[in-house]
Scaffold this motif. Structure first.
Motif, PDB file in Angstrom:
ATOM      1  N   MET A 124       9.161   4.311  14.530  1.00 20.00           N
ATOM      2  CA  MET A 124      10.478   4.672  13.636  1.00 20.00           C
ATOM      3  C   MET A 124      11.749   3.898  13.832  1.00 20.00           C
ATOM      4  N   ASP A 125      11.862   3.708  15.451  1.00 17.51           N
ATOM      5  CA  ASP A 125      13.119   3.120  15.471  1.00 17.51           C
ATOM      6  C   ASP A 125      13.250   1.615  15.207  1.00 17.51           C
ATOM      7  N   LEU A 126      11.818   1.003  15.297  1.00  9.09           N
ATOM      8  CA  LEU A 126      11.855  -0.402  14.895  1.00  9.09           C
ATOM      9  C   LEU A 126      11.910  -0.457  13.086  1.00  9.09           C
ATOM     10  N   LEU A 127      11.399   0.302  12.407  1.00 11.19           N
ATOM     11  CA  LEU A 127      11.435   0.445  11.087  1.00 11.19           C
ATOM     12  C   LEU A 127      12.996   0.748  10.705  1.00 11.19           C
ATOM     13  N   GLN A 128      13.774   1.319  11.399  1.00  7.53           N
ATOM     14  CA  GLN A 128      15.083   1.890  10.949  1.00  7.53           C
ATOM     15  C   GLN A 128      16.022   0.631  11.214  1.00  7.53           C
ATOM     16  N   LYS A 129      15.613  -0.356  11.914  1.00  7.35           N
ATOM     17  CA  LYS A 129      16.382  -1.776  12.258  1.00  7.35           C
ATOM     18  C   LYS A 129      16.122  -2.644  10.946  1.00  7.35           C
ATOM     19  N   SER A 130      15.361  -2.354  10.108  1.00  8.92           N
ATOM     20  CA  SER A 130      15.081  -3.262   9.009  1.00  8.92           C
ATOM     21  C   SER A 130      15.978  -2.667   7.949  1.00  8.92           C
ATOM     22  N   PRO A 131      16.197  -3.788   7.006  1.00 11.41           N
ATOM     23  CA  PRO A 131      17.147  -3.544   5.783  1.00 11.41           C
ATOM     24  C   PRO A 131      16.370  -2.810   4.728  1.00 11.41           C
ATOM     25  N   GLU A 132      15.290  -2.964   4.739  1.00 13.17           N
ATOM     26  CA  GLU A 132      14.270  -2.465   3.573  1.00 13.17           C
ATOM     27  C   GLU A 132      12.984  -1.983   4.063  1.00 13.17           C
ATOM     28  N   PRO A 133      12.888  -1.026   4.870  1.00  9.19           N
ATOM     29  CA  PRO A 133      11.740  -0.258   5.665  1.00  9.19           C
ATOM     30  C   PRO A 133      10.760   0.394   4.302  1.00  9.19           C
ATOM     31  N   ARG A 134       9.419   0.094   4.470  1.00  8.28           N
ATOM     32  CA  ARG A 134       8.321   0.663   3.933  1.00  8.28           C
ATOM     33  C   ARG A 134       7.309   1.146   4.635  1.00  8.28           C
ATOM     34  N   ILE A 135       6.831   2.371   4.074  1.00  8.52           N
ATOM     35  CA  ILE A 135       5.735   3.073   4.854  1.00  8.52           C
ATOM     36  C   ILE A 135       4.868   3.481   3.898  1.00  8.52           C
ATOM     37  N   VAL A 136       3.545   2.915   4.051  1.00  2.48           N
ATOM     38  CA  VAL A 136       2.482   3.289   2.997  1.00  2.48           C
ATOM     39  C   VAL A 136       1.316   3.850   3.729  1.00  2.48           C
ATOM     40  N   ASN A 137       1.147   5.235   3.247  1.00  2.00           N
ATOM     41  CA  ASN A 137       0.083   6.038   3.836  1.00  2.00           C
ATOM     42  C   ASN A 137      -1.306   5.999   3.066  1.00  2.00           C
ATOM     43  N   VAL A 138      -2.178   5.311   3.570  1.00  2.00           N
ATOM     44  CA  VAL A 138      -3.412   5.096   2.811  1.00  2.00           C
ATOM     45  C   VAL A 138      -3.993   6.346   2.693  1.00  2.00           C
ATOM     46  N   SER A 139      -3.715   6.906   1.622  1.00  2.00           N
ATOM     47  CA  SER A 139      -4.705   8.526   1.295  1.00  2.00           C
ATOM     48  C   SER A 139      -5.974   7.994   0.520  1.00  2.00           C
ATOM     49  N   SER A 140      -6.185   9.242  -0.231  1.00  2.00           N
ATOM     50  CA  SER A 140      -7.346   9.254  -1.151  1.00  2.00           C
ATOM     51  C   SER A 140      -7.002  10.023  -2.148  1.00  2.00           C
ATOM     52  N   SER A 141      -7.901   9.940  -3.677  1.00  2.00           N
ATOM     53  CA  SER A 141      -7.545  10.971  -4.452  1.00  2.00           C
ATOM     54  C   SER A 141      -8.107  12.300  -4.260  1.00  2.00           C
ATOM     55  N   GLN A 142      -9.010  11.940  -3.252  1.00  2.00           N
ATOM     56  CA  GLN A 142      -9.861  13.382  -2.902  1.00  2.00           C
ATOM     57  C   GLN A 142      -9.108  14.227  -2.197  1.00  2.00           C
ATOM     58  N   GLY A 143      -7.810  13.724  -1.747  1.00  2.00           N
ATOM     59  CA  GLY A 143      -6.792  14.662  -1.234  1.00  2.00           C
ATOM     60  C   GLY A 143      -5.762  15.612  -2.145  1.00  2.00           C
ATOM     61  N   SER A 144      -6.060  15.283  -3.577  1.00  2.00           N
ATOM     62  CA  SER A 144      -5.155  16.022  -4.450  1.00  2.00           C
ATOM     63  C   SER A 144      -5.852  17.088  -4.752  1.00  2.00           C
ATOM     64  N   LEU A 145      -5.000  18.054  -4.523  1.00  2.00           N
ATOM     65  CA  LEU A 145      -5.180  19.596  -4.815  1.00  2.00           C
ATOM     66  C   LEU A 145      -5.560  19.731  -6.286  1.00  2.00           C
ATOM     67  N   THR A 146      -4.695  19.207  -7.219  1.00  2.00           N
ATOM     68  CA  THR A 146      -4.860  19.235  -8.713  1.00  2.00           C
ATOM     69  C   THR A 146      -6.203  18.830  -9.259  1.00  2.00           C
TER      70      THR A 146
END
Length: 245
Positions: A124-146
């Motif tokens: 997180m500390d390295l990301l906070q030093k970026s002017p445009e930080p991005r985080i992508v969590n690779v999930s699955s539609s299988q995790g959708s409760l709906t």
């Protein structure tokens, strides 16, 4: 040049995501639990003329490994622009709610949920030093409760109590993370790469790694007007990509 760390990137979807981001001019730190496998993946990419890449040993299920990876990356760069939490395991099948062991739940959650928390907090500390930080969590539609509770859903009868629970938990972590970072330049999203033919599912998937890599890369490079705190599956929703939690 923007810099990206991808966990579990020595093969399959992670490797293809690395390839596509390299082609777009990003510098890639290719995370691999086994350093030898990571180095081999790097050589494969370099043989394709994609040279802005190096391997980082990181086992997301191991505290000391994550700390060591953070220390190593800190020697190479003062900031990180993109974190893609790609590393994940299925836990094997079948997985029934009445029969799956506590150990099975612990093992899968340690990678799919706690691993994401470990890595995100460590970098997180390295990301906070970026002017445009991005985080992508690779999930699955299988995790959708709906979707999981919808009898008309294509995968309604394909239940996996351990894996699906882990992805649902990851989704809620994503919601909380995006909320905490809402008043910052961060963009945080969960992305389902789709049902892709890989080792993960014994190549039973119907999609390609190229399609999956493109879906993940898309949300790694969104601009300041892009979404945050959303769940995307272009396999389910080709128009806007967004699907229900």
């Amino acid at each position: 040049m923007k810099k990206v760390l991808i966990t579990g990137a020595n093969k399959s979807i992670g490797l293809e995501t690395a390839r596509q981001l390299l082609q777009k001019g990003y510098y890639i730190y290719l995370g691999s639990r086994n350093l030898k496998n990571g180095l081999e993946a790097v050589e494969k990419l370099k043989a394709e003329g994609l040279t802005d890449v190096e391997a980082i040993q990181i086992d997301v299920s191991d505290d000391e490994s994550v700390k060591a990876a953070r220390a190593e990356l800190g020697k190479k760069t003062e900031s990180l622009d993109v974190l893609i939490n790609n590393a994940g395991i299925s836990g094997g099948f079948p997985q029934t709610a009445t029969g799956a062991s506590i150990d099975a739940f612990k093992k899968v959650f340690d990678t799919n949920v706690f691993g994401v928390v470990r890595v995100t907090q460590a970098f997180m500390d390295l990301l906070q030093k970026s002017p445009e930080p991005r985080i992508v969590n690779v999930s699955s539609s299988q995790g959708s409760l709906t979707l999981g509770d919808d009898p008309t859903d294509l995968y309604y009868n394909h239940k996996a109590a351990v894996y699906q629970s882990s992805k649902s938990a990851l989704n809620m972590y994503t919601i909380n993370l995006a909320y905490e970072l809402r008043n910052s330049p961060f963009k945080v999203n969960a992305v389902d790469p789709g049902f892709v033919a890989t080792d993960f599912n014994n190549h039973r998937g119907t999609g390609t790694v190229e399609e999956a890599g493109a879906r993940i890369a898309k949300y790694a490079i969104i601009d300041s007007d892009g979404p945050t705190g959303k769940f995307f599956s272009e396999e389910y929703n080709p128009e806007t990509g967004e699907i229900p939690w």
